[in-house]
Design an enzyme around this catalytic site. Sequence first.
Site, PDB file in Angstrom:
ATOM      1  N   GLY A  49      25.495 -21.014 -12.443  1.00  0.00           N
ATOM      2  CA  GLY A  49      26.321 -22.067 -13.050  1.00  0.00           C
ATOM      3  C   GLY A  49      26.605 -21.652 -14.318  1.00  0.00           C
ATOM      4  O   GLY A  49      26.446 -20.302 -14.746  1.00  0.00           O
ATOM      5  N   GLU A  50      26.818 -22.475 -15.354  1.00  0.00           N
ATOM      6  CA  GLU A  50      26.768 -22.021 -16.538  1.00  0.00           C
ATOM      7  C   GLU A  50      25.668 -22.622 -17.332  1.00  0.00           C
ATOM      8  O   GLU A  50      25.403 -23.849 -17.374  1.00  0.00           O
ATOM      9  CB  GLU A  50      28.081 -22.493 -17.191  1.00  0.00           C
ATOM     10  N   SER A  51      24.561 -21.966 -17.754  1.00  0.00           N
ATOM     11  CA  SER A  51      23.213 -22.371 -18.135  1.00  0.00           C
ATOM     12  C   SER A  51      23.664 -23.515 -19.413  1.00  0.00           C
ATOM     13  O   SER A  51      22.548 -24.321 -19.520  1.00  0.00           O
ATOM     14  CB  SER A  51      22.517 -21.451 -18.533  1.00  0.00           C
ATOM     15  N   CYS A  81      20.339 -17.046 -10.829  1.00  0.00           N
ATOM     16  CA  CYS A  81      21.352 -16.787 -12.183  1.00  0.00           C
ATOM     17  C   CYS A  81      20.953 -17.823 -13.363  1.00  0.00           C
ATOM     18  O   CYS A  81      20.177 -17.786 -13.916  1.00  0.00           O
ATOM     19  CB  CYS A  81      22.909 -16.807 -11.749  1.00  0.00           C
ATOM     20  N   ARG A 113      20.518 -14.211 -21.403  1.00  0.00           N
ATOM     21  CA  ARG A 113      21.895 -14.631 -20.832  1.00  0.00           C
ATOM     22  C   ARG A 113      22.873 -13.452 -20.839  1.00  0.00           C
ATOM     23  O   ARG A 113      22.920 -12.584 -21.831  1.00  0.00           O
ATOM     24  CB  ARG A 113      22.435 -15.819 -21.298  1.00  0.00           C
ATOM     25  N   ILE A 141      27.569 -11.606 -11.808  1.00  0.00           N
ATOM     26  CA  ILE A 141      28.514 -12.043 -12.352  1.00  0.00           C
ATOM     27  C   ILE A 141      27.959 -12.819 -13.727  1.00  0.00           C
ATOM     28  O   ILE A 141      27.327 -13.723 -13.644  1.00  0.00           O
ATOM     29  CB  ILE A 141      29.217 -13.086 -11.748  1.00  0.00           C
ATOM     30  N   ARG A 142      28.325 -11.852 -15.117  1.00  0.00           N
ATOM     31  CA  ARG A 142      27.751 -12.401 -16.263  1.00  0.00           C
ATOM     32  C   ARG A 142      26.221 -12.668 -16.068  1.00  0.00           C
ATOM     33  O   ARG A 142      25.555 -13.719 -16.388  1.00  0.00           O
ATOM     34  CB  ARG A 142      28.645 -13.530 -16.857  1.00  0.00           C
TER      35      ARG A 142
END
EC number: 4.3.3.6
Length: 173
Positions: A49-51, A81, A113, A141-142
Amino acid sequence: MSAPRIGVLALQGDTREHLAALREAGAESMPVRRRGELEAVDGLVIPGGESTTMSHLLKDLDLLEPLRGLLADGLPAYGACAGMILLASEILDAGAGGREALPLRAIDMTVRRNAFGRQVDSFEGDIAFAGLDGPVRAVFIRAPWVERAGDGVEVLARAAGHVVAVAGIEPDA
């Protein structure tokens, strides 16, 4: 012996897919969104997800400190991730302006990150993974990488020369 109850932090990421994989492996699985659910599990999966968003949801839902405490007391956890980022003791490029990724401090490692670059730099490839006979198809992905793995941290996989998977080893193990 009953199946372990494994929670999946259900704030972002592939919650359904993790729940299904855990059930297929023989575990009892449940989504975790509240403190009572967190306290009812034998282990926890923290998906991607987005940390920074996940960090602030943990804080806003009053899960951050209870989760830190459970992890410090030995709750087993797996992070993919963003989950790996959050499990770290230190996060590089964590964000700014009150929107930082907040480390859970469960594994003695420093994670960077978005280490492989921006969305346009995303890639997938086969990587060797310790303990497995063949390569594992991995998607970046990123994605983060581990800059420093402390004592008691086993490196499990590398991609493009960087550590991308680790296991925190219990001192008694």
